[in-house]
Design an enzyme around this catalytic site. Structure first.
Site, PDB file in Angstrom:
ATOM      1  N   ARG A   1       0.863  -1.174   0.000  1.00 55.92           N
ATOM      2  CA  ARG A   1       0.000   0.000   0.000  1.00 55.92           C
ATOM      3  C   ARG A   1       0.903   1.229   0.000  1.00 55.92           C
ATOM      4  O   ARG A   1       2.056   1.170   0.439  1.00 55.92           O
ATOM      5  CB  ARG A   1      -0.898   0.031   1.243  1.00 55.92           C
ATOM      6  CG  ARG A   1      -1.858  -1.150   1.387  1.00 55.92           C
ATOM      7  CD  ARG A   1      -2.675  -0.988   2.659  1.00 55.92           C
ATOM      8  NE  ARG A   1      -3.667  -2.043   2.817  1.00 55.92           N
ATOM      9  CZ  ARG A   1      -3.492  -3.142   3.549  1.00 55.92           C
ATOM     10  NH1 ARG A   1      -2.337  -3.329   4.193  1.00 55.92           N
ATOM     11  NH2 ARG A   1      -4.446  -4.041   3.651  1.00 55.92           N
TER      12      ARG A   1
ATOM     13  N   LYS B   1      -2.648  -1.754   7.822  1.00 57.91           N
ATOM     14  CA  LYS B   1      -3.802  -1.159   8.480  1.00 57.91           C
ATOM     15  C   LYS B   1      -3.895  -1.663   9.918  1.00 57.91           C
ATOM     16  O   LYS B   1      -3.638  -2.820  10.196  1.00 57.91           O
ATOM     17  CB  LYS B   1      -5.077  -1.509   7.723  1.00 57.91           C
ATOM     18  CG  LYS B   1      -5.183  -0.828   6.362  1.00 57.91           C
ATOM     19  CD  LYS B   1      -6.514  -1.110   5.702  1.00 57.91           C
ATOM     20  CE  LYS B   1      -6.654  -0.352   4.388  1.00 57.91           C
ATOM     21  NZ  LYS B   1      -7.949  -0.613   3.729  1.00 57.91           N
TER      22      LYS B   1
ATOM     23  N   HIS C   1      -1.902   2.761  -6.757  1.00 54.47           N
ATOM     24  CA  HIS C   1      -2.464   1.569  -6.119  1.00 54.47           C
ATOM     25  C   HIS C   1      -2.675   0.447  -7.133  1.00 54.47           C
ATOM     26  O   HIS C   1      -2.798  -0.717  -6.757  1.00 54.47           O
ATOM     27  CB  HIS C   1      -3.797   1.917  -5.441  1.00 54.47           C
ATOM     28  CG  HIS C   1      -4.211   0.938  -4.383  1.00 54.47           C
ATOM     29  ND1 HIS C   1      -3.509   0.757  -3.205  1.00 54.47           N
ATOM     30  CD2 HIS C   1      -5.247   0.063  -4.327  1.00 54.47           C
ATOM     31  CE1 HIS C   1      -4.098  -0.166  -2.481  1.00 54.47           C
ATOM     32  NE2 HIS C   1      -5.147  -0.616  -3.121  1.00 54.47           N
TER      33      HIS C   1
ATOM     34  N   ARG D   1      -0.261  -2.451  -6.787  1.00 50.70           N
ATOM     35  CA  ARG D   1      -0.591  -3.471  -5.783  1.00 50.70           C
ATOM     36  C   ARG D   1      -1.602  -4.472  -6.350  1.00 50.70           C
ATOM     37  O   ARG D   1      -1.481  -5.677  -6.157  1.00 50.70           O
ATOM     38  CB  ARG D   1      -1.153  -2.783  -4.533  1.00 50.70           C
ATOM     39  CG  ARG D   1      -1.632  -3.727  -3.420  1.00 50.70           C
ATOM     40  CD  ARG D   1      -1.944  -2.883  -2.191  1.00 50.70           C
ATOM     41  NE  ARG D   1      -2.864  -3.532  -1.275  1.00 50.70           N
ATOM     42  CZ  ARG D   1      -2.508  -4.344  -0.281  1.00 50.70           C
ATOM     43  NH1 ARG D   1      -1.219  -4.619  -0.109  1.00 50.70           N
ATOM     44  NH2 ARG D   1      -3.407  -4.866   0.525  1.00 50.70           N
TER      45      ARG D   1
ATOM     46  N   HIS E   1      -4.385  -8.629   4.042  1.00 47.19           N
ATOM     47  CA  HIS E   1      -5.842  -8.526   4.186  1.00 47.19           C
ATOM     48  C   HIS E   1      -6.303  -9.259   5.435  1.00 47.19           C
ATOM     49  O   HIS E   1      -5.912 -10.410   5.661  1.00 47.19           O
ATOM     50  CB  HIS E   1      -6.548  -9.128   2.964  1.00 47.19           C
ATOM     51  CG  HIS E   1      -6.465  -8.275   1.745  1.00 47.19           C
ATOM     52  ND1 HIS E   1      -6.651  -8.763   0.464  1.00 47.19           N
ATOM     53  CD2 HIS E   1      -6.220  -6.946   1.597  1.00 47.19           C
ATOM     54  CE1 HIS E   1      -6.520  -7.780  -0.400  1.00 47.19           C
ATOM     55  NE2 HIS E   1      -6.264  -6.666   0.256  1.00 47.19           N
TER      56      HIS E   1
ATOM     57  N   TYR F   1      -9.834 -10.561  -6.485  1.00 52.01           N
ATOM     58  CA  TYR F   1      -8.858 -10.801  -7.543  1.00 52.01           C
ATOM     59  C   TYR F   1      -9.183 -12.046  -8.358  1.00 52.01           C
ATOM     60  O   TYR F   1      -8.739 -12.177  -9.493  1.00 52.01           O
ATOM     61  CB  TYR F   1      -7.452 -10.893  -6.941  1.00 52.01           C
ATOM     62  CG  TYR F   1      -7.019  -9.581  -6.343  1.00 52.01           C
ATOM     63  CD1 TYR F   1      -6.681  -8.502  -7.152  1.00 52.01           C
ATOM     64  CD2 TYR F   1      -6.989  -9.411  -4.961  1.00 52.01           C
ATOM     65  CE1 TYR F   1      -6.309  -7.289  -6.605  1.00 52.01           C
ATOM     66  CE2 TYR F   1      -6.618  -8.197  -4.403  1.00 52.01           C
ATOM     67  CZ  TYR F   1      -6.283  -7.142  -5.232  1.00 52.01           C
ATOM     68  OH  TYR F   1      -5.933  -5.938  -4.685  1.00 52.01           O
TER      69      TYR F   1
END
Length: 306
Positions: free
Chosen positions: A148, A172, A242, A245, A268, A277
């Protein structure tokens, strides 16, 4: 209690108790500040805000600010968190936001970049200057490790192990994970650290940030976005940083990696986030089907005539 005091105490709770990341805290702060201002404009108190009032507020946001379903969902999350705080602080008795329904979001497939386009983007970067060497290294690393933007911006010198091809990043929620990068990215990092970074840092700079600006300070997310947009424009692509990624994740799956592995590498929390994806792969299959099926029909027609 004054609204400014309420907002300050709410933000303190987000960090100290709910352990939200800085960006989430800022997003919630801006949203709740906007909501409290709306309350004042309407001459209402916090206790007057029932579910119908909140629904009307969100509809107004959609119509006035033209926010999409994703932004509405974020606003609802902020309101739920805020009213939980208000109940715990005994400012109100019930949480009216708990009854709000998230809008159905249209699934948008992530944009991916062909390898040739990415290589063309790298080629247009002016590496005769330290900033160009830095940007080429940065984008190569983002692509190679699936980072990210905030993760790349937050990297420190101690986080990189060039010989091992690994980097330790904070994702995150300040969750740490180990990512891997290839030999090309390792070479770019070596070149950047040997030639470009010392020139950007100067003689007295003691910053531990891996990627720094021409003033010697840590390169910000906005700085990365701005620099990428400049080079992407020169390369003739409208992609965002982005996209690198997304391309990383899609390439892994196309190469045979399982979904759990991709989930871990991307950081994730939920596997359902990674599953988007697989839809990208299906879209590629669908395009190939569309391109080649007419030929198949034509061949079949020839066989039938025989």
């Amino acid at each position: 209690m004054d609204n400014s005091v309420i907002l300050k105490r709410f933000c303190s709770r987000l960090v100290a108790i709910e352990r939200h990341a800085f960006l989430t805290k800022e997003c919630y702060r801006i949203e709740i500040k906007r909501f409290l201002a709306f309350l004042e404009t309407e001459g209402k108190q916090l206790c007057d805000a029932d579910t119908d009032f909140l629904t009307a507020y969100l509809v107004l946001r959609q119509n006035t600010d033209k926010i999409d379903s994703r932004s509405v969902s974020k606003a609802i999350s902020a309101l739920r968190s805020f009213f939980r705080f208000a109940v715990d602080e005994r400012l109100i008795n019930e949480n009216p936001a708990s009854l709000l329904d998230n809008p159905k979001r249209k699934r948008v497939l992530p944009e991916v970049m062909e390898k040739e386009i990415f290589e063309n983007l790298l080629d247009v970067i002016d590496v005769s200057k330290p900033q160009g060497v830095r940007d080429r290294c940065l984008f190569e690393l983002i692509y190679s490790a699936g980072l990210r933007v905030m993760e790349a911006a937050g990297l420190n010198l101690r986080d990189i192990d060039i010989s091992g091809g690994t980097a330790r990043v904070k994702g995150k929620g300040n969750k740490e994970r180990l990512v891997f990068f290839g030999s090309e990215a390792a070479g770019q990092i070596n070149q950047y650290l040997s030639f470009a970074r010392p020139k950007l840092a100067g003689k007295v700079n003691k910053s531990q940030a891996l990627f720094i600006s021409k003033t010697g300070k840590r390169l910000s997310r906005k700085g990365i976005w701005k620099n990428y947009a400049k080079w992407a424009s020169l390369a003739g692509t409208s992609s965002r940083v982005h996209t690198l990624r997304h391309s990383f994740a899609t390439s892994l799956l196309e190469g045979g990696a399982d979904l759990r592995t991709v989930q871990e590498l991307l950081g994730h929390a939920d596997l359902s986030t990674t599953q988007i994806y697989t839809h990208v792969q299906r879209s590629v299959l669908k395009e190939n089907h569309r391109r080649f099926l007419p030929n198949l029909k034509q061949a079949r027609g020839c066989y039938e005539e025989i």
